[in-house]
Design a protein around this motif. Structure first.
Motif: not given
Length: 133
Positions: A75-82, A88-94, A108-119
């Motif tokens: 596992p890696a600390n990367v996710r579908i962030h929003q 302009g309404a945002a859903e996530g994080p996933f 639609w925009k799909l944003i990939v980023a790391e999770s700042n909360m875990v890992g």
């Protein structure tokens, strides 16, 4: 002679105005599908701890998105962030995978980023698979 100039000029004006989609911001990647295919695969990377990647796709209300992230070090600390909708309404994080039914038609925009909360922080390559059906 004037008629001969008006026809090509009108055609050129029509072609110039025919692309009504907004332009992509710098660094955004447009998700397109080959005719008859509903899946696209992208290889990209995160270069620093606060880095993100934005993928832009056009979808219709009721279509379903299935998106997955894979890395060489799962596992890696990367996710579908929003997911950010046309208004302009945002859903996530996933997590590294999401199934989402689009509630409205548009870009639609799909944003990939790391999770700042875990890992542990993640810097490196990832593969994003996007399916819209």
């Amino acid at each position: 002679m004037k008629k001969l100039l008006i026809v090509p000029l009108a055609a050129l004006l029509f072609l110039a105005c025919g692309n009504s989609q907004p332009k992509l911001a710098e660094g955004e990647t447009l998700v397109t599908f080959v005719q008859g295919v509903t899946t696209a695969v992208f290889t990209n990377h995160l270069d620093s701890l606060a880095d993100s990647r934005t993928f832009v796709l056009d979808a219709k209300e009721g279509q379903t998105l299935v998106a997955r992230i894979a890395t060489n070090t799962m596992p890696a600390n990367v996710r579908i962030h929003q997911l950010i909708g046309p208004a302009g309404a945002a859903e996530g994080p996933f997590g590294p995978e999401v199934t989402y039914t689009f509630p409205e038609t548009g870009r639609w925009k799909l944003i990939v980023a790391e999770s700042n909360m875990v890992g542990e922080p993640y810097v490196g390559a990832f593969t994003l698979t996007v399916e819209v059906k």
